[in-house]
Write a protein that holds these residues in place. Sequence first.
Motif, mmCIF file in Angstrom:
data_model
loop_
_atom_site.group_PDB
_atom_site.id
_atom_site.type_symbol
_atom_site.label_atom_id
_atom_site.label_comp_id
_atom_site.label_asym_id
_atom_site.label_seq_id
_atom_site.Cartn_x
_atom_site.Cartn_y
_atom_site.Cartn_z
ATOM 1 N N UNK A 43 0.824 -1.041 0.400
ATOM 2 C CA UNK A 43 0.071 -0.281 -0.382
ATOM 3 C C UNK A 43 1.100 1.318 0.038
ATOM 4 N N UNK A 44 0.586 2.356 -0.959
ATOM 5 C CA UNK A 44 1.286 3.478 -0.562
ATOM 6 C C UNK A 44 0.555 4.714 -1.283
ATOM 7 N N UNK A 45 1.129 5.679 -0.516
ATOM 8 C CA UNK A 45 0.012 7.284 -0.454
ATOM 9 C C UNK A 45 0.887 8.117 -0.824
ATOM 10 N N UNK A 46 0.079 8.858 -2.005
ATOM 11 C CA UNK A 46 0.947 10.118 -2.578
ATOM 12 C C UNK A 46 -0.412 11.479 -3.085
ATOM 13 N N UNK A 47 0.135 11.651 -2.730
ATOM 14 C CA UNK A 47 1.440 12.354 -1.213
ATOM 15 C C UNK A 47 1.314 12.063 -0.032
ATOM 16 N N UNK A 48 2.154 11.848 0.530
ATOM 17 C CA UNK A 48 2.563 11.430 2.387
ATOM 18 C C UNK A 48 1.861 12.306 2.646
ATOM 19 N N UNK A 49 2.491 13.537 2.548
ATOM 20 C CA UNK A 49 2.028 14.314 3.503
ATOM 21 C C UNK A 49 1.552 15.908 2.855
ATOM 22 N N UNK A 50 0.159 16.735 3.102
ATOM 23 C CA UNK A 50 -0.608 17.456 2.631
ATOM 24 C C UNK A 50 -1.069 18.444 3.883
ATOM 25 N N UNK A 51 -0.801 20.044 2.898
ATOM 26 C CA UNK A 51 -0.768 21.197 4.504
ATOM 27 C C UNK A 51 -2.119 21.900 3.337
ATOM 28 N N UNK A 52 -3.012 21.606 4.200
ATOM 29 C CA UNK A 52 -4.687 23.160 4.252
ATOM 30 C C UNK A 52 -4.395 24.073 4.810
ATOM 31 N N UNK A 53 -5.471 24.775 4.348
ATOM 32 C CA UNK A 53 -5.991 25.967 5.410
ATOM 33 C C UNK A 53 -7.060 25.322 5.593
ATOM 34 N N UNK A 54 -8.078 25.612 7.179
ATOM 35 C CA UNK A 54 -9.299 25.223 6.799
ATOM 36 C C UNK A 54 -10.487 25.424 5.822
ATOM 37 N N UNK A 55 -11.077 24.774 5.806
ATOM 38 C CA UNK A 55 -12.278 25.074 5.041
ATOM 39 C C UNK A 55 -11.740 24.624 3.642
ATOM 40 N N UNK A 56 -10.698 23.969 3.135
ATOM 41 C CA UNK A 56 -9.868 23.701 1.951
ATOM 42 C C UNK A 56 -9.496 22.646 1.979
ATOM 43 N N UNK A 57 -10.093 21.795 1.204
ATOM 44 C CA UNK A 57 -10.368 20.091 0.673
ATOM 45 C C UNK A 57 -8.231 19.714 -0.412
ATOM 46 N N UNK A 58 -8.733 18.472 -0.282
ATOM 47 C CA UNK A 58 -6.903 17.995 -0.772
ATOM 48 C C UNK A 58 -7.807 16.950 -1.217
ATOM 49 N N UNK A 59 -6.438 15.765 -1.562
ATOM 50 C CA UNK A 59 -6.593 14.890 -2.725
ATOM 51 C C UNK A 59 -5.490 13.865 -2.506
ATOM 52 N N UNK A 60 -5.336 12.201 -1.937
ATOM 53 C CA UNK A 60 -4.574 11.944 -2.300
ATOM 54 C C UNK A 60 -4.648 11.037 -3.293
#
Length: 196
Positions: A43-60
């Motif tokens: 199993x692997x995740x890309x990226x392994x680190x994320x940084x978001x402002x409150x209220x912002x979404x992201x995808x791994x």
Amino acid sequence: MQSFNSSQWNRKSILTIPISVVILTSLMMATTVVHAQSPDFALASTPSGLCVNPGVNAVAVISVQSVNGFTGTVNLASSVDPAVGNGPTISSTPSSETLAAGQSVNFDLAISTTTSTPLYTYTISVSGLSGATFHQTTVQLTVAAGCSVGGVVLPTAGLAPTISYIVPGLIIVGLIGAVGAALVIRMSSRKFSPNP
């Protein structure tokens, strides 16, 4: 009583040592070969680190991959730690993925936050189980002011959990953010009487 001379003993010793070494080497090679060919999955995740402002979404992107000819079904589960009110939420992961030998399957893990999401570094885990084989991959999600919208961790980002210190007459709240340290001090509403 039978006697032997030293030359007979030396010949026996010389023959015995190489045979033992050959047997030991063969056993080690056989063990290594069997271990190297054991079917497994990764199993692997890309990226392994994320940084978001409150209220912002992201995808791994999560990858489930066959290793050494693994075939079978991998049961999947996901979680967010710590689980807090208004904390980040993640999209549901597939309950399982079935792999053929050499196959790799990817899926998106959508991560959502709100403007009320507490500033913190959260650990998002995706685990896989097939028979007795267990693997896990993690995404470190930092929610902090000053993170880029794209979810890339800023070079100077180093958010630590909010720490509160209560002392007589003062409440000190320390918050270390991406731009440095902020210290907020306010007088407590509680009154203290001096000791007699």
